[in-house]
Design an enzyme around this catalytic site. Structure first.
Site, short mmCIF file in Angstrom:
data_model
loop_
_atom_site.label_atom_id
_atom_site.label_comp_id
_atom_site.label_asym_id
_atom_site.label_seq_id
_atom_site.Cartn_x
_atom_site.Cartn_y
_atom_site.Cartn_z
N LYS A 117 0.84 -1.20 0.00
CA LYS A 117 0.00 0.00 0.00
C LYS A 117 0.88 1.25 0.00
O LYS A 117 1.82 1.36 0.82
CB LYS A 117 -0.90 -0.01 1.25
CG LYS A 117 -1.94 -1.12 1.23
CD LYS A 117 -3.02 -0.88 0.19
CE LYS A 117 -4.18 -1.87 0.33
NZ LYS A 117 -5.24 -1.60 -0.68
N ASP B 153 -0.47 -0.64 -4.53
CA ASP B 153 -1.83 -0.10 -4.56
C ASP B 153 -1.81 1.29 -3.94
O ASP B 153 -1.59 1.44 -2.74
CB ASP B 153 -2.78 -1.01 -3.77
CG ASP B 153 -4.24 -0.60 -3.95
OD1 ASP B 153 -4.49 0.44 -4.58
OD2 ASP B 153 -5.12 -1.33 -3.46
N GLU C 281 -2.09 -0.53 -8.76
CA GLU C 281 -3.54 -0.38 -8.65
C GLU C 281 -3.92 1.06 -8.37
O GLU C 281 -3.30 1.71 -7.52
CB GLU C 281 -4.02 -1.21 -7.44
CG GLU C 281 -4.79 -2.44 -7.80
CD GLU C 281 -5.30 -3.11 -6.53
OE1 GLU C 281 -6.32 -2.67 -5.99
OE2 GLU C 281 -4.66 -4.07 -6.08
N ASP D 114 -9.18 -0.13 -9.91
CA ASP D 114 -9.92 -0.76 -8.81
C ASP D 114 -11.14 0.11 -8.49
O ASP D 114 -12.24 -0.13 -9.00
CB ASP D 114 -9.01 -0.96 -7.60
CG ASP D 114 -9.72 -1.65 -6.43
OD1 ASP D 114 -10.89 -2.04 -6.60
OD2 ASP D 114 -9.12 -1.79 -5.34
N LYS E 175 -14.23 -6.65 -7.31
CA LYS E 175 -14.57 -7.01 -5.92
C LYS E 175 -16.09 -7.16 -5.84
O LYS E 175 -16.82 -6.33 -6.38
CB LYS E 175 -14.12 -5.93 -4.94
CG LYS E 175 -12.61 -5.85 -4.80
CD LYS E 175 -12.20 -4.71 -3.90
CE LYS E 175 -10.68 -4.60 -3.84
NZ LYS E 175 -10.25 -3.27 -3.43
N ASP F 84 -6.27 -11.59 -4.53
CA ASP F 84 -5.89 -10.78 -3.38
C ASP F 84 -6.86 -11.11 -2.25
O ASP F 84 -7.82 -10.39 -2.00
CB ASP F 84 -5.97 -9.30 -3.80
CG ASP F 84 -5.69 -8.35 -2.66
OD1 ASP F 84 -5.02 -8.76 -1.69
OD2 ASP F 84 -6.15 -7.20 -2.73
MG MG Z 1 -7.14 -1.64 -4.43
#
Ligand code: MG
Length: 368
Positions: free
Chosen positions: A162, A191, A219, A244, A268, A321
């Site tokens: 991240k 990300d 991402e 995303d 997602k 993920d």
């Molecule tokens: Mg993401």
């Protein structure tokens, strides 16, 4: 008769082992609404939705209300006519993708039980098992390097790092520290969770390319709404860029795909509103030659079971993920997917493979 008879909800909260920190938020516990749907012939389907205010806009109270609103419309419908169920699910209210995802999961659990197959096989059964990455929260470079080394020690070969919380220049130092510590063998995906502007993103990504950091993909470098900015980044870098937060629905995916604004899409269930729409996004992406990753919010093993059953069923979903349940202090779900390190396997039981009686007991105990 496989007719929907009742929908009930439960609230849960499970603490995390270590706070989960991204450019958007810090999370210390996995909270969720659990959905339990029953049919007249005595079957149970389960689903889960966490409140991810900063991404979906959904809150615990909102999810609970929306689930009951949808539930009231679905009662009396037949699971053998699933397209009618999903039509009603998506037409009952706009938005509320998390609530829709939780009900959608429970419906797929029931439909595949009725078909007598594990859900992943019912959906296509492409892969027998899959492997998850593990997330390194955004912190100071040294702490992140230590976390990355710990996760590598635990056997994870793909780390999702991240970034994007402060100046882009600090992210260079973060990745430099991690690469120095873990070496070249570990696959690093980044990300930024919308944390960069387009020009800073291009600058930092080009710097990382020049430094040989060998980043697998990045991402959501820029804000969700900025599709032109996303395209600018994709056009001016060599590292694959993944959308995303920019892609919730099939319509969002169509726009990104037609503009070639990203090289990859992260699907997602909480953004798509469940598996039914996730399948459509994946089919669209596949037709454009764009591969997908499937990820999750901070969810328990229930939400991840549905996501993993979907992801493993489709050849175009090539990255996984699914580490959220591994970050939790306890696992409330008897049955479902099985983790062994980074490997995820599926049971032979129909549906999501949940031990219904034991799970309901846990949920009732927690309700007090
Ligand atoms: Mg993401």
């Amino acid at each position: 008769m496989p007719v929907l008879a009742a929908i009930e909800t439960y609230r849960i909260a499970v603490p995390l082992k270590k706070p989960f920190k991204t450019a958007l938020r810090t999370v210390e516990a996995a909270e969720a609404i659990i959905v339990h749907v029953t049919t007249q012939d005595g079957r149970s389907g389960f689903g889960e939705a966490p409140p991810t205010h900063v991404i979906t806009g959904d809150t615990l109270d909102g999810i609970e209300r929306a689930v009951h609103l949808i539930g009231a419309r679905l009662i009396g419908m037949d699971v053998r006519r699933s397209e009618q169920l999903f039509e009603k699910l998506h037409k009952t209210l706009v938005g509320n993708t998390s609530a829709k995802a939780a009900v959608d999961m429970a419906l797929y659990d029931l439909i595949s039980q009725h078909a007598g197959m594990p859900l992943t096989q019912f959906l296509g059964g492409y892969r027998e098992s899959i492997e998850t990455d593990y997330t390194v929260s955004v912190n100071a470079p040294e702490e992140m390097a230590q976390d990355a080394a710990d996760y590598e020690q635990q056997g994870f070969t793909v780390l999702k790092v991240k970034v994007g919380i402060d100046q882009a220049a600090n992210d260079f130092k973060r990745i430099q520290a991690i690469r120095k510590r873990v070496g070249d063998k570990v696959i690093l995906r980044l990300d930024a969770n919308q944390g960069w502007d387009p020009k800073s993103a291009v600058r930092i990504i080009n710097q990382m390319e020049d430094a040989g950091f060998n980043i697998e993909l990045i991402e959501q470098p820029v804000p969700a709404h900025d599709i032109e900015g996303l395209k600018y980044v994709t056009d001016h870098t060599l590292t694959p860029i993944m959308a995303d937060e920019s892609v919730f629905s099939p319509v969002d995916a169509k726009r990104v795909l037609e503009l070639r604004a990203a090289d990859l899409i992260n699907i997602k269930l909480m953004k798509a509103g469940g598996i039914h729409r996730a399948l459509k996004i994946n089919a669209l992406a596949e037709s454009f030659g764009v591969a997908c990753m499937t990820g999750s919010m901070i969810e328990t093993k229930l939400g991840l079971s549905a996501a993993a059953h979907f992801a493993a069923s489709q050849p175009n979903v090539t990255r996984f993920d699914f580490d959220a349940p591994l970050m939790l202090k306890e696992d409330l779900l008897p049955g479902g997917i099985q983790y062994s390190g980074k490997a995820i396997r599926f049971s032979d039981k129909p549906g999501l493979g949940i031990d219904r009686e034991r799970f309901l007991e846990t949920l009732r105990e927690r309700r007090g």
